[in-house]
Motif scaffolding. Structure first.
Motif, PDB file in Angstrom:
ATOM      1  N   GLY A 112       0.792  -1.224   0.000  1.00 20.62           N
ATOM      2  CA  GLY A 112       0.000   0.000   0.000  1.00 20.62           C
ATOM      3  C   GLY A 112       0.825   1.274   0.000  1.00 20.62           C
ATOM      4  O   GLY A 112       0.283   2.365   0.003  1.00 20.62           O
ATOM      5  N   ARG A 113       2.121   1.114   0.010  1.00 22.78           N
ATOM      6  CA  ARG A 113       2.988   2.287  -0.038  1.00 22.78           C
ATOM      7  C   ARG A 113       3.128   2.769  -1.474  1.00 22.78           C
ATOM      8  O   ARG A 113       2.859   2.034  -2.414  1.00 22.78           O
ATOM      9  CB  ARG A 113       4.366   1.954   0.531  1.00 22.78           C
ATOM     10  N   LEU A 114       3.600   3.994  -1.601  1.00 22.97           N
ATOM     11  CA  LEU A 114       3.753   4.590  -2.921  1.00 22.97           C
ATOM     12  C   LEU A 114       5.087   5.314  -2.971  1.00 22.97           C
ATOM     13  O   LEU A 114       5.336   6.214  -2.167  1.00 22.97           O
ATOM     14  CB  LEU A 114       2.602   5.585  -3.169  1.00 22.97           C
ATOM     15  N   SER A 115       5.965   4.892  -3.892  1.00 22.68           N
ATOM     16  CA  SER A 115       7.236   5.589  -4.090  1.00 22.68           C
ATOM     17  C   SER A 115       7.030   6.651  -5.160  1.00 22.68           C
ATOM     18  O   SER A 115       6.523   6.364  -6.239  1.00 22.68           O
ATOM     19  CB  SER A 115       8.328   4.614  -4.546  1.00 22.68           C
ATOM     20  N   VAL A 116       7.436   7.880  -4.851  1.00 20.38           N
ATOM     21  CA  VAL A 116       7.216   9.015  -5.745  1.00 20.38           C
ATOM     22  C   VAL A 116       8.547   9.693  -5.995  1.00 20.38           C
ATOM     23  O   VAL A 116       9.321   9.927  -5.062  1.00 20.38           O
ATOM     24  CB  VAL A 116       6.224  10.034  -5.123  1.00 20.38           C
ATOM     25  N   HIS A 117       8.804  10.008  -7.285  1.00 24.25           N
ATOM     26  CA  HIS A 117      10.018  10.754  -7.654  1.00 24.25           C
ATOM     27  C   HIS A 117       9.613  12.042  -8.358  1.00 24.25           C
ATOM     28  O   HIS A 117       8.802  12.023  -9.278  1.00 24.25           O
ATOM     29  CB  HIS A 117      10.924   9.918  -8.567  1.00 24.25           C
ATOM     30  N   ILE A 118      10.185  13.138  -7.896  1.00 23.41           N
ATOM     31  CA  ILE A 118       9.945  14.457  -8.491  1.00 23.41           C
ATOM     32  C   ILE A 118      11.297  15.027  -8.882  1.00 23.41           C
ATOM     33  O   ILE A 118      12.176  15.189  -8.022  1.00 23.41           O
ATOM     34  CB  ILE A 118       9.213  15.397  -7.504  1.00 23.41           C
ATOM     35  N   ASP A 119      11.468  15.293 -10.178  1.00 22.60           N
ATOM     36  CA  ASP A 119      12.749  15.810 -10.675  1.00 22.60           C
ATOM     37  C   ASP A 119      13.024  17.234 -10.226  1.00 22.60           C
ATOM     38  O   ASP A 119      14.138  17.574  -9.852  1.00 22.60           O
ATOM     39  CB  ASP A 119      12.796  15.779 -12.215  1.00 22.60           C
ATOM     40  N   ARG A 120      12.018  18.094 -10.306  1.00 22.90           N
ATOM     41  CA  ARG A 120      12.211  19.513  -9.995  1.00 22.90           C
ATOM     42  C   ARG A 120      10.895  20.094  -9.503  1.00 22.90           C
ATOM     43  O   ARG A 120       9.880  19.982 -10.170  1.00 22.90           O
ATOM     44  CB  ARG A 120      12.688  20.259 -11.226  1.00 22.90           C
ATOM     45  N   ALA A 121      10.947  20.709  -8.324  1.00 24.66           N
ATOM     46  CA  ALA A 121       9.756  21.365  -7.771  1.00 24.66           C
ATOM     47  C   ALA A 121      10.196  22.538  -6.908  1.00 24.66           C
ATOM     48  O   ALA A 121      11.311  22.545  -6.368  1.00 24.66           O
ATOM     49  CB  ALA A 121       8.942  20.382  -6.935  1.00 24.66           C
ATOM     50  N   ASP A 122       9.323  23.498  -6.776  1.00 21.30           N
ATOM     51  CA  ASP A 122       9.572  24.626  -5.884  1.00 21.30           C
ATOM     52  C   ASP A 122       9.499  24.106  -4.446  1.00 21.30           C
ATOM     53  O   ASP A 122       8.602  23.349  -4.089  1.00 21.30           O
ATOM     54  CB  ASP A 122       8.515  25.708  -6.131  1.00 21.30           C
ATOM     55  N   TYR A 123      10.448  24.529  -3.609  1.00 19.50           N
ATOM     56  CA  TYR A 123      10.529  24.037  -2.240  1.00 19.50           C
ATOM     57  C   TYR A 123       9.234  24.316  -1.467  1.00 19.50           C
ATOM     58  O   TYR A 123       8.675  23.426  -0.833  1.00 19.50           O
ATOM     59  CB  TYR A 123      11.731  24.669  -1.525  1.00 19.50           C
ATOM     60  N   ALA A 124       8.745  25.548  -1.528  1.00 18.04           N
ATOM     61  CA  ALA A 124       7.540  25.909  -0.776  1.00 18.04           C
ATOM     62  C   ALA A 124       6.323  25.138  -1.277  1.00 18.04           C
ATOM     63  O   ALA A 124       5.499  24.682  -0.478  1.00 18.04           O
ATOM     64  CB  ALA A 124       7.290  27.419  -0.885  1.00 18.04           C
ATOM     65  N   ALA A 125       6.204  24.968  -2.584  1.00 21.22           N
ATOM     66  CA  ALA A 125       5.075  24.218  -3.135  1.00 21.22           C
ATOM     67  C   ALA A 125       5.132  22.754  -2.704  1.00 21.22           C
ATOM     68  O   ALA A 125       4.107  22.159  -2.365  1.00 21.22           O
ATOM     69  CB  ALA A 125       5.064  24.324  -4.660  1.00 21.22           C
ATOM     70  N   ALA A 126       6.326  22.169  -2.694  1.00 18.67           N
ATOM     71  CA  ALA A 126       6.471  20.768  -2.311  1.00 18.67           C
ATOM     72  C   ALA A 126       6.131  20.565  -0.829  1.00 18.67           C
ATOM     73  O   ALA A 126       5.436  19.611  -0.466  1.00 18.67           O
ATOM     74  CB  ALA A 126       7.883  20.281  -2.603  1.00 18.67           C
ATOM     75  N   MET A 127       6.591  21.468   0.028  1.00 18.48           N
ATOM     76  CA  MET A 127       6.300  21.332   1.458  1.00 18.48           C
ATOM     77  C   MET A 127       4.805  21.549   1.713  1.00 18.48           C
ATOM     78  O   MET A 127       4.189  20.846   2.514  1.00 18.48           O
ATOM     79  CB  MET A 127       7.137  22.319   2.280  1.00 18.48           C
ATOM     80  N   GLY A 128       4.209  22.510   1.025  1.00 22.80           N
ATOM     81  CA  GLY A 128       2.770  22.733   1.155  1.00 22.80           C
ATOM     82  C   GLY A 128       1.971  21.531   0.681  1.00 22.80           C
ATOM     83  O   GLY A 128       0.949  21.165   1.264  1.00 22.80           O
ATOM     84  N   TRP A 129       2.441  20.901  -0.396  1.00 24.59           N
ATOM     85  CA  TRP A 129       1.807  19.700  -0.946  1.00 24.59           C
ATOM     86  C   TRP A 129       1.833  18.576   0.080  1.00 24.59           C
ATOM     87  O   TRP A 129       0.812  17.913   0.329  1.00 24.59           O
ATOM     88  CB  TRP A 129       2.530  19.319  -2.236  1.00 24.59           C
ATOM     89  N   LEU A 130       2.980  18.344   0.705  1.00 26.16           N
ATOM     90  CA  LEU A 130       3.098  17.266   1.693  1.00 26.16           C
ATOM     91  C   LEU A 130       2.224  17.546   2.915  1.00 26.16           C
ATOM     92  O   LEU A 130       1.547  16.643   3.430  1.00 26.16           O
ATOM     93  CB  LEU A 130       4.566  17.086   2.099  1.00 26.16           C
ATOM     94  N   LEU A 131       2.203  18.789   3.383  1.00 25.38           N
ATOM     95  CA  LEU A 131       1.354  19.139   4.528  1.00 25.38           C
ATOM     96  C   LEU A 131      -0.124  18.990   4.190  1.00 25.38           C
ATOM     97  O   LEU A 131      -0.907  18.487   5.002  1.00 25.38           O
ATOM     98  CB  LEU A 131       1.641  20.574   4.983  1.00 25.38           C
ATOM     99  N   ASP A 132      -0.509  19.416   2.998  1.00 27.00           N
ATOM    100  CA  ASP A 132      -1.903  19.314   2.559  1.00 27.00           C
ATOM    101  C   ASP A 132      -2.345  17.853   2.486  1.00 27.00           C
ATOM    102  O   ASP A 132      -3.448  17.513   2.918  1.00 27.00           O
ATOM    103  CB  ASP A 132      -2.057  19.991   1.192  1.00 27.00           C
ATOM    104  N   MET A 133      -1.491  16.990   1.972  1.00 29.99           N
ATOM    105  CA  MET A 133      -1.861  15.570   1.883  1.00 29.99           C
ATOM    106  C   MET A 133      -1.988  14.952   3.268  1.00 29.99           C
ATOM    107  O   MET A 133      -2.866  14.118   3.496  1.00 29.99           O
ATOM    108  CB  MET A 133      -0.836  14.803   1.039  1.00 29.99           C
ATOM    109  N   GLU A 134      -1.139  15.364   4.195  1.00 29.18           N
ATOM    110  CA  GLU A 134      -1.229  14.807   5.547  1.00 29.18           C
ATOM    111  C   GLU A 134      -2.498  15.303   6.243  1.00 29.18           C
ATOM    112  O   GLU A 134      -3.211  14.513   6.866  1.00 29.18           O
ATOM    113  CB  GLU A 134       0.004  15.198   6.356  1.00 29.18           C
TER     114      GLU A 134
END
Length: 165
Positions: A112-134
């Protein structure tokens, strides 16, 4: 060169008026055919191809715009309960797209785990994305590898899971 031109002038003068008119008409028709074949025809064909390509691009744009409108309307029609019950891969993809994060690869695990790879993302957008999903979906980060790139950009490798799964 002058000898050649004088020969042509002599030949022209030796023709009758009727022959001169016929030669001029033939030369005019020949010149018109050459211009049509070498200049006007290709330009008209190019114009027609450009018109068809433009019409196809406009139609493709309309299809994409309509598809995006349908896609944007989907979360509005679903309740939060339905969003949480959706597959992990779908939630992660939709949440990343909403924050303009391009996911380079997703590999589902057997547990049930999911491995995700992101080549390039804005730091603030990525942290906001992770917080939003949690916060919204209960998706936690089990492991993360982050590399800082230039201009506030990062590269991420994540392993995500749902709480209680």
């Amino acid at each position: 060169m002058t000898r050649f031109l004088s020969n042509i002038a002599g030949l022209w003068a030796g023709r009758s008026g009727r022959e001169q008119v016929m030669i001029m008409a033939f030369a005019t028709l020949l010149l018109a055919w050459i211009l049509q074949t070498l200049l006007a025809g290709p330009l008209l064909g190019l114009h027609e191809r450009a018109r068809r390509d433009y019409a196809a691009a406009v139609e493709q744009h309309r299809e994409i715009r309509d598809g995006l409108a349908d896609y944007a309307a989907l979360p509005a029609t679903n309740s939060d309960a339905n969003e949480v019950s959706r597959p992990l891969r779908t939630i992660v993809g939709v949440a990343a797209t909403s924050r303009q994060i391009a996911i380079a690869g997703i590999v589902p695990g057997a547990d049930g785990r999911l491995s995700v790879h992101i080549d390039r993302a804005d730091y603030a957008a990525a942290m906001g994305w992770l917080l939003d999903m949690e916060r919204r979906y209960g998706i936690e980060v089990l492991s993360i590898t982050m590399a800082r790139l230039d201009h506030g950009q990062i590269e991420l490798n994540l392993v995500l899971t749902r709480v209680g799964v």
